[in-house]
Scaffold this motif. Structure first.
Motif, PDB file in Angstrom:
ATOM      1  N   ASP A 254       0.832  -1.212   0.000  1.00  0.00           N
ATOM      2  CA  ASP A 254       0.000   0.000   0.000  1.00  0.00           C
ATOM      3  C   ASP A 254       0.865   1.260   0.000  1.00  0.00           C
ATOM      4  OD1 ASP A 254      -2.259  -1.540  -0.006  1.00  0.00           O
ATOM      5  OD2 ASP A 254      -2.660  -1.339   2.142  1.00  0.00           O
ATOM      6  N   VAL A 255       1.737   1.346  -0.981  1.00  0.00           N
ATOM      7  CA  VAL A 255       2.617   2.503  -1.108  1.00  0.00           C
ATOM      8  C   VAL A 255       1.773   3.736  -1.418  1.00  0.00           C
ATOM      9  CG1 VAL A 255       4.491   3.541  -2.440  1.00  0.00           C
ATOM     10  CG2 VAL A 255       4.577   1.115  -1.856  1.00  0.00           C
ATOM     11  N   SER A 256       1.959   4.764  -0.623  1.00  0.00           N
ATOM     12  CA  SER A 256       1.152   5.974  -0.803  1.00  0.00           C
ATOM     13  C   SER A 256       1.909   7.073  -1.546  1.00  0.00           C
ATOM     14  CB  SER A 256       0.699   6.513   0.559  1.00  0.00           C
ATOM     15  OG  SER A 256       1.811   6.769   1.399  1.00  0.00           O
ATOM     16  N   GLY A 257       3.238   6.989  -1.592  1.00  0.00           N
ATOM     17  CA  GLY A 257       3.981   8.008  -2.309  1.00  0.00           C
ATOM     18  C   GLY A 257       5.480   7.852  -2.165  1.00  0.00           C
ATOM     19  N   GLN A 268       0.861   8.322  -5.704  1.00  0.00           N
ATOM     20  CA  GLN A 268       0.569   6.889  -5.726  1.00  0.00           C
ATOM     21  C   GLN A 268       0.194   6.392  -7.113  1.00  0.00           C
ATOM     22  OE1 GLN A 268      -3.063   5.594  -3.698  1.00  0.00           O
ATOM     23  NE2 GLN A 268      -1.885   3.946  -2.721  1.00  0.00           N
ATOM     24  N   GLU A 269      -0.568   7.184  -7.852  1.00  0.00           N
ATOM     25  CA  GLU A 269      -1.042   6.723  -9.166  1.00  0.00           C
ATOM     26  C   GLU A 269       0.091   6.601 -10.186  1.00  0.00           C
ATOM     27  OE1 GLU A 269      -2.215  11.151  -8.734  1.00  0.00           O
ATOM     28  OE2 GLU A 269      -2.184   9.329  -7.493  1.00  0.00           O
ATOM     29  N   ILE A 271       3.033   5.233  -9.418  1.00  0.00           N
ATOM     30  CA  ILE A 271       3.947   4.230  -8.872  1.00  0.00           C
ATOM     31  C   ILE A 271       3.418   2.832  -9.179  1.00  0.00           C
ATOM     32  CG2 ILE A 271       5.039   3.339  -6.782  1.00  0.00           C
ATOM     33  CD1 ILE A 271       4.555   6.125  -5.538  1.00  0.00           C
ATOM     34  N   ALA A 298       4.838   3.494   2.949  1.00  0.00           N
ATOM     35  CA  ALA A 298       3.907   2.384   2.763  1.00  0.00           C
ATOM     36  C   ALA A 298       3.089   2.210   4.031  1.00  0.00           C
ATOM     37  CB  ALA A 298       4.681   1.108   2.413  1.00  0.00           C
TER      38      ALA A 298
END
Length: 499
Positions: A254-257, A268-269, A271, A298
């Protein structure tokens, strides 16, 4: 007649006596010589080193050469391991021993993935069969990551993902990696032995999951709300703007940035995360103005890697720091700015390159890039830094396969003469270990293969500011295309992959 009868009877008794005597005398002699009148027997297995003859075992690894010790082992016709016939050399056998090699090829079946086959050694001789329990070890288990929806609540499904989950003896959760907190007994192993699935229990918060298999053990940290991400490597410390960047590590869940040196945020979009959560890919959006660290956030926290975009270590970037020697130019080289239409398609400002065709009439060298570098200050590369601990890094783009042409590199110049310190070089990605075509890659060359001094200060004191690259093709048989672009040369501590 009676006399003749007595004579015959006496003769028969004499013959019988001689036969009995012969059997008594000859039989022990045959046994002493390793005869075949006794059934073959295997007593034990040992290694071939005579000094370790007392070290016996029943577990062996594929590819091992072992000695089978027993008696009456002469006259061997066939040898079987795990009910599969193997080849052997009869010259390596006696009545008391036989040397064999355990197969290691992919077709040889192991009991780990084939539990129905017998784990035994069987020797067939011309006078009987001998068997002995022998376990050929399967590869040890590896737990790569935990697949689950975080945070994990009691009853939620957990899957251990990895490989070689063979012959599991037990699985358990432990809070301290020493004592068993919870035995895990109700689990399912996938048909390919790469997934083990079970349900979470309420006592599973933070600790370790241990898997003990016949061959060896494996473990992984367990955190119910998500493990902390870890960065172990990156495809380039200074990727070209617009090129793909790959970060490797673990727990990219769940990598957010991604944050680049506190200046650039990758959302995020943009990656891409691998299914195994150990690889991240994104496109370098722009170049930061200062060096710093790249970080990945994450579900389990943030992982960081220092020395990203090490601008202070750069010796040539063709955008103001170092660059082409103004006294040298040519039709096939110069400065390039990528336009997105032709190779190299993307660039961080200016880069240099060589493009053209080497024909058979060309001299042994074809083209050159002569540079005037600017060495890093002593606060960046200390004067007493060991050459053996430094490397030359640079970005390279190959538009054509280098099949024949090679590069000569001169770093530094003494008394107006350069020496080809490194010959026959073909650019190779420091990340993949392969020569990559049609993409920017980081190349890394140990500095000790370019200079003779032991310390950085001695190198600077003895040499002028020169870094030259020559494309050569000795004895060029026919026309050969060359297309190479270079940028961001830098002196760095040798890049090592973290554990």
């Amino acid at each position: 007649m009676r006399k003749l009868k007595n004579t015959v009877e006496n003769a028969g008794c004499l013959i019988l006596f001689l036969l009995i005597f012969a059997s008594v005398v000859i039989t022990p002699s045959c046994k002493e010589d390793g005869g075949s009148d006794g059934a073959p027997v295997i007593h034990y297995l040992r290694v071939t080193d005579p000094s370790l003859a007392d070290s016996t075992f029943t577990d062996v690894s594929p590819g091992s050469m072992i000695v089978v010790v027993g008696e009456n082992l002469n006259g061997v016709r066939k040898v079987y391991i795990n009910n599969q016939e193997i080849s052997f050399n009869a010259n390596y056998g006696t009545s008391t021993s036989l040397i064999i090699t355990v197969p290691a090829d992919e077709d040889f079946l192991l009991s780990g993935s084939n539990p129905d086959i017998p784990s035994e050694l069987r020797i067939v001789t011309d006078h009987g069969v001998a068997t002995y329990p022998m376990h050929v070890l399967s590869p040890g288990p590896v737990i790569s990551y935990i697949s689950a929806f975080y945070p994990i609540d009691p009853g939620d499904e957990i899957s251990l993902i990895g490989e070689n989950f063979y012959e599991i003896k037990r699985i358990y959760f432990t809070k301290d990696s020493v004592e068993v907190t919870l035995p895990i007994t109700d689990y399912q192993v996938s048909a390919d032995y790469e997934r083990v699935t079970f349900s979470a229990a309420d006592v599973m918060k933070e600790g370790y999951i241990i898997m003990e298999c016949y061959t060896s053990d494996a473990s992984i940290e367990f955190v119910y709300d998500g493990p902390k991400p870890v960065i172990t490597g990156i495809s380039s410390t200074m990727p070209v703007v617009g090129s793909k960047v790959t970060i490797v590590g673990k727990n990219f869940i769940d990598v957010s940035g991604i944050d680049i040196n506190g200046e650039i945020a990758v959302p995020q979009e943009d990656i891409e995360v691998s299914e195994s959560f150990n690889t991240i890919t994104f496109t370098m959006p722009s170049a930061p103005t200062s060096q710093g660290k790249i970080s990945v956030t994450a579900i389990g926290g943030t992982a960081e890697m220092d020395n990203f975009y090490p601008l202070e270590n750069v010796i040539i970037d063709y955008d103001g720091r170092g660059g082409l020697d103004p006294g040298w130019s040519g039709d096939n080289l110069g400065l390039f700015v990528a336009d997105g239409k032709d190779a190299p398609y993307t660039s961080t400002g200016n880069c240099t390159g060589m493009k053209g065709t080497i024909d058979s009439a060309t001299q042994w060298w074809w083209q050159q890039v002569l540079n005037k570098p600017v060495w890093p200050s002593s606060s960046v590369i200390p004067d007493n830094a060991k050459i053996s601990e430094l490397e030359l890094q640079f970005e390279c783009y190959l538009g054509e396969e280098m099949e024949g042409p090679v590069i000569q590199i001169t770093m530094g110049e003494s008394n107006g003469e350069g020496v080809f310190a490194l010959s026959g070089y073909v650019p190779v990605s420091a990340f993949t270990g392969e020569t990559e075509i049609g993409k920017w890659m980081q190349c890394s060359i140990p500095l000790e293969s370019l200079v003779e001094e032991n310390l950085w200060r001695d190198f600077i004191a003895n040499h002028k500011d020169v870094l030259n690259l020559y494309v050569t093709y000795p004895n060029c048989p026919d026309e050969t295309k060359v297309e190479i672009y270079l940028d961001n040369f830098r002196i760095m501590p040798i890049q090592k992959t973290n554990d």
